[in-house]
Design an enzyme around this catalytic site. Structure first.
Site, PDB file in Angstrom:
ATOM      1  N   LYS A  75      -1.874  -8.230  -8.064  1.00 32.10           N
ATOM      2  CA  LYS A  75      -1.660  -9.678  -8.141  1.00 32.10           C
ATOM      3  C   LYS A  75      -1.857 -10.127  -9.590  1.00 32.10           C
ATOM      4  O   LYS A  75      -0.957  -9.995 -10.385  1.00 32.10           O
ATOM      5  CB  LYS A  75      -2.568 -10.391  -7.144  1.00 32.10           C
ATOM      6  CG  LYS A  75      -2.155 -10.073  -5.696  1.00 32.10           C
ATOM      7  CD  LYS A  75      -2.974 -10.781  -4.676  1.00 32.10           C
ATOM      8  CE  LYS A  75      -2.416 -10.604  -3.272  1.00 32.10           C
ATOM      9  NZ  LYS A  75      -2.280  -9.218  -2.806  1.00 32.10           N
TER      10      LYS A  75
ATOM     11  N   THR B 131      -2.269  10.377  -2.105  1.00 32.15           N
ATOM     12  CA  THR B 131      -1.813  10.724  -3.447  1.00 32.15           C
ATOM     13  C   THR B 131      -2.252   9.663  -4.454  1.00 32.15           C
ATOM     14  O   THR B 131      -2.168   8.459  -4.188  1.00 32.15           O
ATOM     15  CB  THR B 131      -0.276  10.855  -3.470  1.00 32.15           C
ATOM     16  OG1 THR B 131       0.106  11.905  -2.587  1.00 32.15           O
ATOM     17  CG2 THR B 131       0.225  11.172  -4.869  1.00 32.15           C
TER      18      THR B 131
END
Length: 548
Positions: free
Chosen positions: A337, A367
């Site tokens: 954000k 991952t």
């Protein structure tokens, strides 16, 4: 901080009556997943939903019994989707391609069709900043695209270590751990706490984000949901358990759909009094509050943190030994954000971070984020930390829009934060308003419907940034006013005549002051401690594992 407007709404017969009159269906606030119905309208909506589900289940069972091929999977899926279409909660995604060199513009399917974006969570526009892009370009040229696997298998890298050190420094904690998203971070941390502390009792605000709700569910421990920002109810729940029972209070600083803000200091007081840990989600606050963008917890001791820079203050703003940010046990945030990237994190003590690193499946088996993403996020954090002007201009632009809407009688759900939630109160009308804005006025503002917000409280969520100048704001304001006239949407006076809702048109309602004071808004970058500019931040041992 005054009692929550949502708590007031939940206990107000006038508000329940308003929902019944102004909405075809009133329902419990569905964002939390645990909500109980409020009023007769909500009960009716619940009954309707139950009967619809029962009908769908019966149809599926009938298909199952008549078809030799087995269960009618497609029939069930079609039924569920049709229900969303009928209650107007089915979602259509707009094709919005934000332009790096023309912020806040974006183009639609055709590049010639440009719109101004007014609902992005890229609050500081750092996803387009040259320093952030340069850091990403250099890193991808050197290290490639992907990370090559999980940190457990592929190891980690310098960009990862640098980012976690920056995050720990930002929140003035001993360590930080980066996840693929804050949804994963919240789920992983909360579920682990419950799985390892079997007697843990969790106390959760009713408006907590879905990621926290899921994490608490996965924790599989006893939980209590308290009314939004109602600390009296929270204390009553806490005091019903001995201090020896492990407890956790889970809450957010800024609640994204209404802009309401938690009283973090008082929650920490309750945690100390009753022996509870605190878990604070600062997703919609990092970058926007505090002298260095660490969030609302930092903002609580604004002057102490401003004076100390990246160092830990010797006292808080009241002269006490610990700041509010220091008192919070776990702070989660996002890189996606205000920091303009992607990913999530938790900042906490060295031991807690090592514990999460060692046991949280959401961290171990995922991952690692690409090195370039890590480098870009680090550059964004460093830049915004020493540029308070980003925060002050964002706040000033928000105040400008709110003031203009107030003068026009446009109903904005009152709050002390940067969110501008324009109350519509009807799902179909909210979508129509959004469609008119984008097709007629070239302004993109997404409608917010159930289940993100309760039925009958649908809204347009507007988020000004430093790039939304007053000239752009004037265009937005005139466009929204035009839409309200075209669709004959209820204004403040209309809500007032019906008893009010969520603080809009409610008799005697007192709006909270903005979190930023006038003196704070007058600060410049030069008023920050010089140590925030290009500090040497050492990598953390806990990011790799603590040697004994």
């Amino acid at each position: 901080m005054q009692r929550s407007i949502f708590a007031r709404f939940g206990n107000s017969s006038a508000a329940v009556s308003t929902l019944n009159r102004l909405s075809t269906t009133a329902a419990p606030h569905a964002k939390n997943g645990y909500a109980t119905a409020t009023g007769a309208g909500a009960a009716a909506a619940t009954a309707t939903a139950s009967s619809t589900h029962a009908a769908a289940a019966a149809a599926a069972a009938a298909n199952h019994s008549t078809q030799e091929s087995g269960f009618d999977y497609e029939g069930l899926i079609d039924s569920e989707l049709q229900k969303k279409r009928l209650d107007k909660s089915y979602r259509y995604f707009n094709n919005i391609n934000r332009l790096a060199k023309e912020f806040p513009l974006a183009h639609r399917q055709r590049e010639a069709d440009k719109v101004t974006v007014w609902c992005s969570n890229d609050y500081l526009a750092l996803s387009k900043h040259p320093e952030v892009l340069d850091a990403m370009h250099k890193t991808i040229d050197k290290y490639g695209c992907g990370a090559g696997g999980t940190r457990n298998i592929a190891g980690h890298n310098i960009p990862t270590l640098n980012l976690e050190a920056e995050l720990a420094t930002l929140h003035k904690k001993e360590g930080a751990l980066v996840f693929s998203s804050c949804y994963v971070a919240n789920d992983a941390v909360l579920s682990l706490l419950g799985q390892k502390m079997k007697d843990l009792v969790i106390f959760s605000d009713e408006l907590n984000h879905a990621s926290m709700i899921v994490g608490i569910k996965h924790a599989n421990v006893k939980k209590h949901i308290f009314k939004h920002n109602d600390l009296n109810e929270l204390e009553q729940l806490l005091q019903s358990y001995p201090k020896s029972v492990p407890k956790l209070i889970a809450f957010e600083s800024v609640y994204s759909m209404a802009g309401s803000v938690a009283d973090i200091e008082k929650i920490c007081d309750l945690a100390d009094k009753y022996g509870a840990l605190t878990f604070l989600d600062e997703v919609h606050a990092v970058g926007l509050y505090g002298p260095h963008g660490a969030g609302v917890a930092e903002h609580c001791d604004f002057e102490s943190h401003r004076a100390s820079g990246i160092a830990t203050p010797k006292t808080n703003d009241k002269g006490g030994a610990k700041t509010v940010m220091d008192r919070v046990d776990m702070i989660t945030g996002t890189l996606g954000k205000s920091f303009g990237s992607v990913g999530g994190y938790v900042a906490a003590s060295r031991k807690l971070i090592d514990w999460f690193r060692s046991f949280a499946p959401g961290f171990i088996f995922t991952t690692t984020l690409p090195p370039s993403v890590m480098a870009g996020a680090t550059a964004a954090i460093r830049y915004q930390r020493c540029h308070i002007d980003l925060r002050t201009s964002q706040q000033k632009h928000t105040m400008y829009v709110k003031k203009a809407f107030h003068e026009l009688g446009i109903p904005v759900i009152p709050n002390p934060s940067h969110i501008v939630p324009v109350l519509i109160g009807n799902a179909d009308l909210a979508k129509q308003a959004s469609d008119i804005l984008i097709n007629k006025h070239q302004i993109y503002v997404q409608a917010i419907n159930f289940p993100t917000v309760a039925r009958g409280t649908e809204r347009l969520r507007i988020t000004p940034t430093p790039g939304h100048t007053n000239d752009l704001s004037d265009i937005l304001i005139n466009a929204v006013d035009d839409v309200f006239n075209e669709l004959q949407l209820p204004r403040v006076r209309d809500w007032e005549s019906q008893g009010g809702l969520l603080g809009v048109g409610e008799s005697g309602f007192v709006e909270e002051s903005n979190l930023w004071t006038s003196s704070q808004l007058s600060l410049t970058n030069d008023d920050l401690n010089p140590n925030v500019r290009d500090p040497i931040v050492k990598q953390l041992e806990v990011s790799s594992g603590i040697k004994q």
